[in-house]
Each structure stands twice: as structure tokens, then as C-alpha cells.
Design a protein around this motif. Structure first.
Motif, mmCIF file in Angstrom:
data_model
loop_
_atom_site.group_PDB
_atom_site.id
_atom_site.type_symbol
_atom_site.label_atom_id
_atom_site.label_comp_id
_atom_site.label_asym_id
_atom_site.label_seq_id
_atom_site.Cartn_x
_atom_site.Cartn_y
_atom_site.Cartn_z
ATOM 1 N N UNK A 1 0.897 -1.334 -0.064
ATOM 2 C CA UNK A 1 0.079 0.000 0.109
ATOM 3 C C UNK A 1 0.887 1.127 0.080
ATOM 4 N N UNK A 2 0.505 2.106 -0.806
ATOM 5 C CA UNK A 2 1.093 3.720 -0.693
ATOM 6 C C UNK A 2 0.084 4.515 -0.231
ATOM 7 N N UNK A 3 0.538 5.366 0.926
ATOM 8 C CA UNK A 3 -0.450 6.397 1.161
ATOM 9 C C UNK A 3 0.021 7.880 0.638
ATOM 10 N N UNK A 4 -0.795 8.711 0.113
ATOM 11 C CA UNK A 4 -0.184 9.650 -0.216
ATOM 12 C C UNK A 4 -0.945 10.848 0.123
ATOM 13 N N UNK A 5 -0.457 12.083 0.490
ATOM 14 C CA UNK A 5 -1.221 13.168 0.850
ATOM 15 C C UNK A 5 -0.981 14.441 1.753
ATOM 16 N N UNK A 6 -1.714 14.967 2.367
ATOM 17 C CA UNK A 6 -1.217 16.207 3.279
ATOM 18 C C UNK A 6 -1.109 15.596 4.817
ATOM 19 N N UNK A 7 -1.248 16.575 5.808
ATOM 20 C CA UNK A 7 -0.990 16.451 6.809
ATOM 21 C C UNK A 7 -1.727 15.171 7.618
ATOM 22 N N UNK A 8 -2.755 14.905 7.118
ATOM 23 C CA UNK A 8 -3.550 13.567 7.886
ATOM 24 C C UNK A 8 -2.785 12.424 7.430
ATOM 25 N N UNK A 9 -2.478 12.313 6.144
ATOM 26 C CA UNK A 9 -1.692 11.261 5.735
ATOM 27 C C UNK A 9 -0.307 11.386 6.517
ATOM 28 N N UNK A 10 0.129 12.515 6.615
ATOM 29 C CA UNK A 10 1.631 12.711 7.051
ATOM 30 C C UNK A 10 1.597 12.302 8.676
ATOM 31 N N UNK A 11 0.577 11.977 9.224
ATOM 32 C CA UNK A 11 0.347 11.783 10.509
ATOM 33 C C UNK A 11 0.649 12.726 11.494
ATOM 34 N N UNK A 12 0.415 14.086 11.303
ATOM 35 C CA UNK A 12 0.394 15.153 12.094
ATOM 36 C C UNK A 12 -0.450 14.941 13.316
ATOM 37 N N UNK A 13 0.018 14.934 14.513
ATOM 38 C CA UNK A 13 -0.930 14.575 15.754
ATOM 39 C C UNK A 13 -0.555 13.126 16.268
ATOM 40 N N UNK A 14 0.425 12.429 15.976
ATOM 41 C CA UNK A 14 0.783 11.110 16.662
ATOM 42 C C UNK A 14 2.342 11.178 16.319
ATOM 43 N N UNK A 15 3.079 10.120 17.020
ATOM 44 C CA UNK A 15 4.528 10.327 16.982
ATOM 45 C C UNK A 15 4.987 9.250 15.696
ATOM 46 N N UNK B 1 1.883 18.070 -4.354
ATOM 47 C CA UNK B 1 1.749 16.880 -4.256
ATOM 48 C C UNK B 1 2.429 16.085 -5.786
ATOM 49 N N UNK B 2 1.769 16.953 -6.478
ATOM 50 C CA UNK B 2 1.803 16.361 -8.043
ATOM 51 C C UNK B 2 3.385 16.890 -8.205
ATOM 52 N N UNK B 3 3.835 17.846 -7.889
ATOM 53 C CA UNK B 3 5.110 18.241 -8.321
ATOM 54 C C UNK B 3 6.317 17.906 -7.529
ATOM 55 N N UNK B 4 5.901 17.747 -6.125
ATOM 56 C CA UNK B 4 7.044 17.602 -5.369
ATOM 57 C C UNK B 4 6.905 16.083 -4.761
ATOM 58 N N UNK B 5 6.060 15.345 -4.651
ATOM 59 C CA UNK B 5 5.966 14.108 -4.264
ATOM 60 C C UNK B 5 5.940 13.134 -5.123
ATOM 61 N N UNK B 6 4.875 12.954 -6.169
ATOM 62 C CA UNK B 6 4.864 11.794 -7.087
ATOM 63 C C UNK B 6 6.316 11.405 -7.703
ATOM 64 N N UNK B 7 6.969 12.427 -8.084
ATOM 65 C CA UNK B 7 8.444 12.037 -8.704
ATOM 66 C C UNK B 7 9.199 11.486 -7.833
ATOM 67 N N UNK B 8 9.058 11.530 -6.730
ATOM 68 C CA UNK B 8 10.004 11.018 -5.447
ATOM 69 C C UNK B 8 9.597 9.499 -5.029
ATOM 70 N N UNK B 9 8.431 9.026 -5.647
ATOM 71 C CA UNK B 9 7.922 7.532 -5.195
ATOM 72 C C UNK B 9 8.967 6.838 -5.851
ATOM 73 N N UNK B 10 9.533 5.810 -4.817
ATOM 74 C CA UNK B 10 10.675 4.882 -5.362
ATOM 75 C C UNK B 10 10.063 3.523 -6.012
ATOM 76 N N UNK B 11 9.062 3.222 -5.437
ATOM 77 C CA UNK B 11 8.176 1.809 -5.835
ATOM 78 C C UNK B 11 7.762 1.819 -7.283
ATOM 79 N N UNK B 12 8.021 0.756 -8.051
ATOM 80 C CA UNK B 12 7.554 0.613 -9.224
ATOM 81 C C UNK B 12 6.359 -0.203 -9.519
ATOM 82 N N UNK B 13 5.903 -0.941 -8.260
ATOM 83 C CA UNK B 13 4.591 -1.556 -8.061
ATOM 84 C C UNK B 13 4.101 -1.349 -6.898
ATOM 85 N N UNK B 14 2.704 -1.392 -6.951
ATOM 86 C CA UNK B 14 1.745 -1.550 -5.414
ATOM 87 C C UNK B 14 0.717 -1.929 -5.838
#
Length: 262
Positions: A59-73, A110-123
Motif C-alpha cells: 500500500x502507498x498512502x499519499x497526501x497532506x497532513x492527515x496522511x503525514x500523521x501530524x498529531x501522533x509520533x 503533491x503532483x510536483x514535489x511528491x509523486x516524482x519521489x515515489x521509489x516503488x515501481x509496483x503497488x
């Protein structure tokens, strides 16, 4: 077409109603930023949920602060951890998960700065959680729609056969840190963005949107939780608490389960 026109009318009516509130929102927003503590993103964005199963899903989770886990360690205690636990049980599978997210990002970022950094080739499954920052920056439904279309295209080019699941929109009208004018303007806008997302994903193959509107009253009744204290749902008045991440992950996991053959 009719629904799109209806959404445009709602957007312009909402803008007209919001204009007198904008000066108040500006100053209230600055005051809220001073009062709300700046919490870090969760640590360890890569992990697994293992059980006595013969198969494994990625599974790949992509997104903003909620996906980034802000609020938990740690992410294992956040949205993706809860989602993986639910899917592991429901789909009788081991789960390998990885998070690609950044607090404060819009879909365009996200389109510009995150998607190009995804290392996985399959999911096997992609989960996207967006909407809050596009509403906070007052992006129009049209601009949001263009960014969402671009995001879907980028993901489908990278992972052609992988289903994409969009989480429900953040419940901005429920945020205890926000004033009534902010809840009205930003809360209404995020709901309009959700309606546009529903239109976009409705006829796309292998793209799904969990369009249920989150309300604390509904959650409290469903999970027998105290509705008198909204603070139990939020870590800082804006971002989810560990309890909220657990509920968000479980609900999203159950939604995905209905769409994925076990």
C-alpha cells in the motif's frame, strides 16, 4: 453536466456570502496560527502489518497532513497504520505500507514535489488524502479539479493497474480551533471540493472516492464515544488525535474492502 453547473452556482453563491467575512477570517486565521501548536509529522513512514497469512499486499498512502500523521509520533499509530491493520484482517493478508505525504501541501504541490519521489515501481493499493490545504488556500473547484485530474493521470501512468482510493474530505466544520466564520467559509468550500471529486471519480476506472461527510455526532453514536468533548478527536484543535486516526483508518479500510476482491 447538470451537477457541475449546480456546483458552480453553489460555489459562486458561497463566495458572495463569504466576501464580507474575509477581513475577519484573515485576522482570525493569524490568531489561530499563533495559538495552535505546530506539531511535527509522524516518524517511520514505512512499515508492515503481519499475520498468519499466505499473501502480502503493498500500500502507498499519499497526501497532506492527515496522511503525514501530524498529531501522533509514529505512522503505525496514525491513519496508515490503522488502515493497514483493518485491511490485513478484512483481506486476510500481510500488508507492507509506505507513506508519501507532507503537511501543508495542496494537490498541485503533491503532483510536483511528491509523486516524482515515489521509489516503488509496483503497488497493490494507492490511498490519497487531500482537500484541507486546497480549501485553506481558497482554491476554486475548477483549479482543484484540474489538479486532481493531473494527480490521477500521474499515478495511473506510474501504476497502470493499481486502484486509487481517495479518502473522505477533512471535517473542517468540526475543528474546535476554528471560529464560526472560518468554519462557514472553509468548511463550505471543502464540501464543494468533495462534490467535485465525486464527479471526477464517478466514471473513472479503478478510481474510488469515499464521499461520506464526517460529523462528530455520527461518530460518537456509531462508536459510543463522548460527543461532549470534541478535544478527544483532535490533537491540537485541527489535526486528528490517535483515536480519530484509528476511526479514519478503520472506516477507509472497510470502504476499500468492499471494492477489492478478497
Amino acid at each position: 453536466m447538470q451537477k457541475r453547473i449546480k456546483n458552480k452556482v453553489k460555489y459562486f453563491l458561497s463566495i458572495i456570502a463569504s466576501v464580507p467575512l474575509l477581513p475577519f477570517i484573515y485576522f482570525q486565521g493569524k490568531n489561530i496560527r499563533k495559538k495552535v501548536p505546530k506539531l511535527p509529522e509522524a516518524k517511520e513512514p514505512k512499515g508492515s502489518t503481519n499475520g498468519p497469512f499466505n499473501k502480502t499486499l503493498n500500500i502507498l498512502s499519499i497526501g497532506e497532513s492527515t496522511i503525514a500523521g501530524v498529531g501522533v509520533y509514529y505512522h503505525k499509530n496514525g491513519f496508515t497504520g490503522s488502515l493497514s491493520n483493518t485491511l490485513s484482517i478484512n483481506l486476510k493478508s500481510n500488508i507492507n505500507w509506505r507513506v508519501y505525504a507532507r503537511s501543508g501541501y495542496t494537490v498541485a504541490q503533491v503532483c510536483k514535489k511528491i509523486i516524482p519521489k515515489i521509489e516503488e515501481t509496483t503497488t497493490d493499493i494507492i490511498v490519497v488524502g487531500m482537500g484541507g490545504n486546497d480549501a485553506f488556500t481558497l482554491n476554486s473547484p475548477k483549479k482543484w479539479a484540474n489538479s486532481i485530474e493531473n494527480l490521477i493521470t500521474l499515478l495511473q501512468n506510474k501504476f497502470p493497474d493499481t486502484p486509487i482510493f481517495f479518502t473522505n474530505m477533512p471535517p473542517i466544520k468540526e475543528f474546535p480551533a476554528f471560529t464560526k466564520p472560518i468554519k462557514f467559509v472553509i468548511g463550505n468550500l471543502v464540501e464543494l471540493l468533495g462534490e467535485r471529486l465525486q464527479v471526477i471519480t464517478k466514471d473513472k476506472k479503478n478510481v474510488f472516492y469515499y464521499n461520506e461527510v464526517i460529523t462528530l455526532e455520527k461518530w460518537s453514536k456509531k462508536y459510543s464515544l463522548s460527543n461532549n468533548n470534541s478535544e478527544i478527536y483532535f490533537s491540537d484543535g485541527v489535526h486528528p488525535s490517535e483515536l480519530t486516526y484509528k476511526v479514519l483508518g478503520e472506516e477507509m479500510g472497510n470502504f476499500i474492502t468492499k471494492k477489492i476482491p478478497s
